[in-house]
Design a protein around this motif. Structure first.
Motif, PDB file in Angstrom:
ATOM      1  N   TRP A 179      35.339 -70.907   2.773  1.00 18.68           N
ATOM      2  CA  TRP A 179      34.499 -72.082   3.040  1.00 18.68           C
ATOM      3  C   TRP A 179      33.871 -72.543   1.730  1.00 18.68           C
ATOM      4  N   ILE A 180      33.736 -73.849   1.573  1.00 14.92           N
ATOM      5  CA  ILE A 180      33.016 -74.389   0.419  1.00 14.92           C
ATOM      6  C   ILE A 180      32.004 -75.416   0.928  1.00 14.92           C
ATOM      7  N   THR A 181      30.795 -75.310   0.436  1.00 13.14           N
ATOM      8  CA  THR A 181      29.723 -76.217   0.859  1.00 13.14           C
ATOM      9  C   THR A 181      29.615 -77.380  -0.131  1.00 13.14           C
ATOM     10  N   PRO A 182      28.906 -78.452   0.244  1.00 12.22           N
ATOM     11  CA  PRO A 182      28.712 -79.556  -0.711  1.00 12.22           C
ATOM     12  C   PRO A 182      28.028 -79.110  -1.999  1.00 12.22           C
ATOM     13  N   ASP A 183      27.299 -77.980  -1.958  1.00  7.93           N
ATOM     14  CA  ASP A 183      26.658 -77.473  -3.171  1.00  7.93           C
ATOM     15  C   ASP A 183      27.614 -76.666  -4.036  1.00  7.93           C
ATOM     16  N   GLY A 184      28.878 -76.507  -3.590  1.00  5.85           N
ATOM     17  CA  GLY A 184      29.858 -75.763  -4.382  1.00  5.85           C
ATOM     18  C   GLY A 184      29.837 -74.262  -4.142  1.00  5.85           C
ATOM     19  N   VAL A 185      29.149 -73.787  -3.096  1.00  8.12           N
ATOM     20  CA  VAL A 185      29.113 -72.356  -2.783  1.00  8.12           C
ATOM     21  C   VAL A 185      30.400 -71.980  -2.045  1.00  8.12           C
ATOM     22  N   LEU A 186      31.077 -70.940  -2.520  1.00  8.08           N
ATOM     23  CA  LEU A 186      32.305 -70.449  -1.892  1.00  8.08           C
ATOM     24  C   LEU A 186      31.971 -69.231  -1.037  1.00  8.08           C
ATOM     25  N   VAL A 187      32.360 -69.282   0.227  1.00  2.96           N
ATOM     26  CA  VAL A 187      32.120 -68.173   1.154  1.00  2.96           C
ATOM     27  C   VAL A 187      33.483 -67.681   1.646  1.00  2.96           C
ATOM     28  N   HIS A 188      33.848 -66.440   1.241  1.00  2.00           N
ATOM     29  CA  HIS A 188      35.092 -65.825   1.691  1.00  2.00           C
ATOM     30  C   HIS A 188      34.795 -64.932   2.890  1.00  2.00           C
ATOM     31  N   ALA A 189      35.844 -64.370   3.441  1.00  4.79           N
ATOM     32  CA  ALA A 189      35.655 -63.491   4.591  1.00  4.79           C
ATOM     33  C   ALA A 189      34.799 -62.286   4.228  1.00  4.79           C
ATOM     34  N   ARG A 190      34.897 -61.815   2.987  1.00  2.26           N
ATOM     35  CA  ARG A 190      34.131 -60.640   2.583  1.00  2.26           C
ATOM     36  C   ARG A 190      33.341 -60.859   1.292  1.00  2.26           C
ATOM     37  N   GLY A 191      33.062 -62.089   0.961  1.00  2.00           N
ATOM     38  CA  GLY A 191      32.314 -62.319  -0.275  1.00  2.00           C
ATOM     39  C   GLY A 191      31.740 -63.732  -0.336  1.00  2.00           C
ATOM     40  N   ILE A 192      30.905 -63.944  -1.324  1.00  2.00           N
ATOM     41  CA  ILE A 192      30.270 -65.245  -1.537  1.00  2.00           C
ATOM     42  C   ILE A 192      30.139 -65.462  -3.031  1.00  2.00           C
ATOM     43  N   SER A 193      30.308 -66.715  -3.460  1.00  2.00           N
ATOM     44  CA  SER A 193      30.245 -67.030  -4.887  1.00  2.00           C
ATOM     45  C   SER A 193      29.454 -68.325  -5.063  1.00  2.00           C
ATOM     46  N   PHE A 194      28.365 -68.217  -5.832  1.00  2.00           N
ATOM     47  CA  PHE A 194      27.544 -69.397  -6.108  1.00  2.00           C
ATOM     48  C   PHE A 194      28.000 -70.054  -7.409  1.00  2.00           C
ATOM     49  N   PRO A 195      27.880 -71.372  -7.514  1.00  2.00           N
ATOM     50  CA  PRO A 195      28.323 -72.055  -8.735  1.00  2.00           C
ATOM     51  C   PRO A 195      27.414 -71.735  -9.909  1.00  2.00           C
ATOM     52  N   ALA A 196      27.969 -71.900 -11.099  1.00  2.00           N
ATOM     53  CA  ALA A 196      27.191 -71.606 -12.308  1.00  2.00           C
ATOM     54  C   ALA A 196      26.116 -72.661 -12.550  1.00  2.00           C
ATOM     55  N   THR A 197      26.346 -73.888 -12.093  1.00  2.00           N
ATOM     56  CA  THR A 197      25.367 -74.970 -12.287  1.00  2.00           C
ATOM     57  C   THR A 197      24.886 -75.460 -10.930  1.00  2.00           C
ATOM     58  N   ALA A 198      23.612 -75.850 -10.886  1.00  2.00           N
ATOM     59  CA  ALA A 198      23.038 -76.359  -9.641  1.00  2.00           C
ATOM     60  C   ALA A 198      23.595 -77.744  -9.332  1.00  2.00           C
ATOM     61  N   ARG A 199      23.455 -78.131  -8.073  1.00  2.00           N
ATOM     62  CA  ARG A 199      24.010 -79.420  -7.649  1.00  2.00           C
ATOM     63  C   ARG A 199      23.327 -80.591  -8.336  1.00  2.00           C
ATOM     64  N   ASP A 200      22.035 -80.404  -8.663  1.00  2.00           N
ATOM     65  CA  ASP A 200      21.318 -81.513  -9.291  1.00  2.00           C
ATOM     66  C   ASP A 200      21.585 -81.611 -10.784  1.00  2.00           C
ATOM     67  N   GLY A 201      22.440 -80.722 -11.314  1.00  2.00           N
ATOM     68  CA  GLY A 201      22.805 -80.821 -12.716  1.00  2.00           C
ATOM     69  C   GLY A 201      23.784 -81.957 -12.949  1.00  2.00           C
ATOM     70  N   ALA A 202      23.971 -82.308 -14.224  1.00  2.00           N
ATOM     71  CA  ALA A 202      24.862 -83.414 -14.565  1.00  2.00           C
ATOM     72  C   ALA A 202      26.303 -83.004 -14.348  1.00  2.00           C
ATOM     73  N   GLY A 203      27.040 -83.805 -13.585  1.00  2.00           N
ATOM     74  CA  GLY A 203      28.448 -83.557 -13.345  1.00  2.00           C
ATOM     75  C   GLY A 203      29.234 -84.830 -13.543  1.00  2.00           C
ATOM     76  N   LEU A 204      30.514 -84.661 -13.923  1.00  2.00           N
ATOM     77  CA  LEU A 204      31.332 -85.831 -14.205  1.00  2.00           C
ATOM     78  C   LEU A 204      31.495 -86.721 -12.977  1.00  2.00           C
ATOM     79  N   LEU A 205      31.875 -86.102 -11.854  1.00  2.00           N
ATOM     80  CA  LEU A 205      32.141 -86.899 -10.659  1.00  2.00           C
ATOM     81  C   LEU A 205      30.872 -87.571 -10.137  1.00  2.00           C
ATOM     82  N   GLN A 206      29.776 -86.805 -10.091  1.00  2.00           N
ATOM     83  CA  GLN A 206      28.526 -87.387  -9.629  1.00  2.00           C
ATOM     84  C   GLN A 206      28.032 -88.460 -10.595  1.00  2.00           C
ATOM     85  N   CYS A 207      28.202 -88.174 -11.895  1.00  2.00           N
ATOM     86  CA  CYS A 207      27.794 -89.156 -12.900  1.00  2.00           C
ATOM     87  C   CYS A 207      28.632 -90.424 -12.770  1.00  2.00           C
TER      88      CYS A 207
END
Length: 350
Positions: A179-207
């Protein structure tokens, strides 16, 4: 002249009412002009703010696009990729530097020696893999290219509305899915991975989305500013027209008042002359009355005198007869006296 004065008074009153209406129109035009200036200033301020935001986003967008040495010229994935609103951060977290990948047909793949390349040419049915609804790939569009070209880079990523949903629904994931959330958090069946940058940080697509929205807002604000400027010009023209009308009516009123004052002065002079003539007429009437009274008195005195004369006439005749008799006696006496004197004289002579 009195009719002219009455017409002049009516004309002055009508002009005063027109001038009052013109004054009201001028005040309204002044208020409209002030409001138009306020709106123009507000539109100019918003225009400057939108332009400044657009320039800032453009500069940020240029800084975020880090060039990849040896990648060559041509369109990039960032140039052609369109992402559903709200999923920009998640897609950017997954693709990362691959957003700068060159895109083209299969021939470009063999010629790539640095960075990344994505073949976006349509695949035949045998090569294409099918993904279920709700996959992250469904949130992407590649313009004229095949969005399915990204399934290798986005394979197995399902969209979750939030982290709670993703954690709660981990049991539905097949091997290799997450699973991936709009904040970029990846949730696997046995794990979770948070993005290195917060959603409110500068991003190419959002910019890029912000830049597109800022450009649209700038265009809209430019239209509003132009409309406000046109409205201001219209209000200024209306204010000038109202001012000219007011000045024209004021000059007309002053001229009409001068004519009315002149006619009123002439009418007052004529009234004064008429009153003086009436006074002289009344004086003549009074004099005529006095003369008539005197004539009446004289006539009465004359009548009295005539009556007295009529009464005195018999006496006068008697007096005349007596006087005649006295004169006759006197004459006789004189004659006798003369005779005696004559006799006396003869006697003296003798």
């Amino acid at each position: 002249l009195e009719a002219n004065v009455l017409r002049g008074q009516a004309t002055v009153q009508a002009t005063e009412e027109a001038l009052l209406s013109a004054g009201t129109a001028w005040n309204n035009a002044q208020e409209s002009l002030q409001e138009a200036r306020r709106q123009r200033d507000e539109a100019q301020r918003e225009l400057h703010e939108c332009a400044a935001r657009e320039r800032a986003l453009q500069a940020l967008y240029q800084r975020l696009q880090k060039p990849v040495p040896g990648l060559g010229d041509g369109p990039t994935l960032l140039d052609t990729l369109r992402v559903a609103e709200g999923w920009e951060h998640a897609v950017e977290q997954v693709l990362g530097h691959r957003l700068q990948a060159r895109v083209g047909d299969g021939e470009g793949l063999a010629q790539t020696t640095a960075g990344s390349f994505l073949d976006i040419s349509p695949r035949d049915g045998a090569m294409a893999r099918v993904q279920d609804e709700g996959m992250l790939l469904q949130q992407l569009h590649l313009g004229d290219g095949d969005a399915g070209s990204l399934q290798d880079w986005l394979w197995g990523l399902r969209c979750a509305p939030d982290l709670d949903f993703a954690c709660r629904e981990r049991g539905r994931l097949a091997p290799g899915e997450a699973w991936i959330t709009p904040d970029g958090v990846l949730v696997h069946a046995r794990g979770i991975s948070f993005p290195a940058t917060a959603r409110d940080g500068a991003g190419l697509l959002q910019c890029r989305r912000d830049l597109s929205e800022a450009a649209a807002a700038l265009s809209t604000t430019q239209g509003l500013a132009a409309a406000a400027e046109a409205q201001l010009s219209t209000a200024e023209e209306a204010q000038r027209a109202a001012q000219q009308q007011r000045a024209h009516l004021d000059a007309q009123l002053q001229e009409e008042r001068r004519h009315l004052a002149r006619d009123e002065h002439e009418l007052a002079r004529l009234h004064s002359r008429a009153e003086a003539e009436q006074e002289r007429t009344r004086e003549r009437e009074r004099e005529r009355g006095r003369l008539a009274g005197q004539v009446q008195q004289l006539q009465e005195r004359l009548a009295t005198a005539r009556l007295q004369i009529q009464t005195a006439q018999p006496l006068c005749r008697d007096l005349e007869r007596s006087l005649a008799e006295v004169e006759a006696k006197t004459q006789a006496s004189r004659q006798r006296l003369a005779q005696k004197r004559s006799q006396t004289a003869r006697l003296r002579e003798e």
